[in-house]
Design a protein around this motif. Structure first.
Motif, PDB file in Angstrom:
ATOM      1  N   ILE A 129      11.595  -3.859  10.280  1.00  0.00           N
ATOM      2  CA  ILE A 129      11.795  -3.589   8.441  1.00  0.00           C
ATOM      3  C   ILE A 129      10.692  -2.809   7.855  1.00  0.00           C
ATOM      4  O   ILE A 129      10.013  -3.078   7.428  1.00  0.00           O
ATOM      5  CB  ILE A 129      12.307  -4.656   8.134  1.00  0.00           C
ATOM      6  N   LEU A 130      11.042  -1.421   7.626  1.00  0.00           N
ATOM      7  CA  LEU A 130      10.419  -0.337   7.131  1.00  0.00           C
ATOM      8  C   LEU A 130      10.249  -0.130   5.361  1.00  0.00           C
ATOM      9  O   LEU A 130       9.636   0.219   4.509  1.00  0.00           O
ATOM     10  CB  LEU A 130      11.109   1.212   7.587  1.00  0.00           C
ATOM     11  N   ASP A 131      11.281  -0.858   4.812  1.00  0.00           N
ATOM     12  CA  ASP A 131      11.994  -0.498   3.041  1.00  0.00           C
ATOM     13  C   ASP A 131      12.159  -1.903   2.547  1.00  0.00           C
ATOM     14  O   ASP A 131      12.368  -2.943   3.015  1.00  0.00           O
ATOM     15  CB  ASP A 131      12.605   0.399   3.128  1.00  0.00           C
ATOM     16  N   GLY A 132      12.306  -1.958   1.218  1.00  0.00           N
ATOM     17  CA  GLY A 132      13.182  -2.971   0.446  1.00  0.00           C
ATOM     18  C   GLY A 132      11.657  -3.708   0.444  1.00  0.00           C
ATOM     19  O   GLY A 132      10.539  -3.488  -0.081  1.00  0.00           O
ATOM     20  N   LYS A 133      12.392  -5.380  -0.347  1.00  0.00           N
ATOM     21  CA  LYS A 133      11.575  -6.375  -0.501  1.00  0.00           C
ATOM     22  C   LYS A 133       9.835  -6.278  -0.220  1.00  0.00           C
ATOM     23  O   LYS A 133       8.761  -7.047  -0.344  1.00  0.00           O
ATOM     24  CB  LYS A 133      12.128  -6.928  -1.395  1.00  0.00           C
ATOM     25  N   ASN A 134      10.237  -6.799   0.675  1.00  0.00           N
ATOM     26  CA  ASN A 134       9.764  -6.988   2.483  1.00  0.00           C
ATOM     27  C   ASN A 134       9.555  -6.969   3.405  1.00  0.00           C
ATOM     28  O   ASN A 134      10.195  -7.516   4.574  1.00  0.00           O
ATOM     29  CB  ASN A 134      10.518  -8.882   2.793  1.00  0.00           C
ATOM     30  N   PRO A 135       9.097  -5.433   3.286  1.00  0.00           N
ATOM     31  CA  PRO A 135       8.825  -4.915   5.052  1.00  0.00           C
ATOM     32  C   PRO A 135       8.105  -5.900   5.658  1.00  0.00           C
ATOM     33  O   PRO A 135       7.190  -6.480   5.579  1.00  0.00           O
ATOM     34  CB  PRO A 135       8.613  -3.651   4.378  1.00  0.00           C
TER      35      PRO A 135
END
Length: 130
Positions: free
Chosen positions: A14-20
């Motif tokens: 997971i490269l982005d968002g709230k919890n990468p």
């Protein structure tokens, strides 16, 4: 006598968002037109099913970097650290090339710890959209 173990799990990068779970730690030079040298540190969940919310079985922890100037060839330096069942506390170590644009990729397992001490073999990777 050698023992063979086959595992099947899902790796969520997971490269982005709230919890990468993957973070870029080295960027290529600003005047560069290629991504060569771009490097990421990861602590990705490994799950039992394709959905990221399915049961967590471990973490993929390590580094991957764009190591080719000609294609999307990644250098993978990664431990799959397991946290469930008989594999709890054990890890597999991956070190090698990940030809990221290939439909199915083969990467070498070069060792391990716990129940996987002295492991050798290979891991297949295949992209799946969730």
């Amino acid at each position: 006598m050698e023992k063979m173990t086959r595992l099947h799990f899902y790796f969520h990068d997971i490269l982005d968002g709230k919890n990468p779970t993957a973070m870029q730690i080295i960027r290529p030079p600003k005047n560069s037109s290629v991504s060569f040298g771009m490097t990421f540190m990861v602590d990705d969940p490994l799950t039992e099913k394709p959905k990221p919310t399915s049961k967590l079985v471990g973490r993929a922890q390590g580094i991957y970097a764009l190591a080719s100037q000609h294609d999307i060839g990644l250098l993978m330096v990664m431990n799959f650290a397991f946290s469930e069942g008989i594999y709890n506390g054990s890890a597999l170590s991956i070190l090698g090339r990940n030809a990221a644009l290939d439909t199915v990729r083969e990467m070498p397992i070069v060792g391990g710890s716990g129940i996987f001490r002295f492991a050798r073999g290979y891991a297949f990777g295949q992209d799946s959209l969730v």
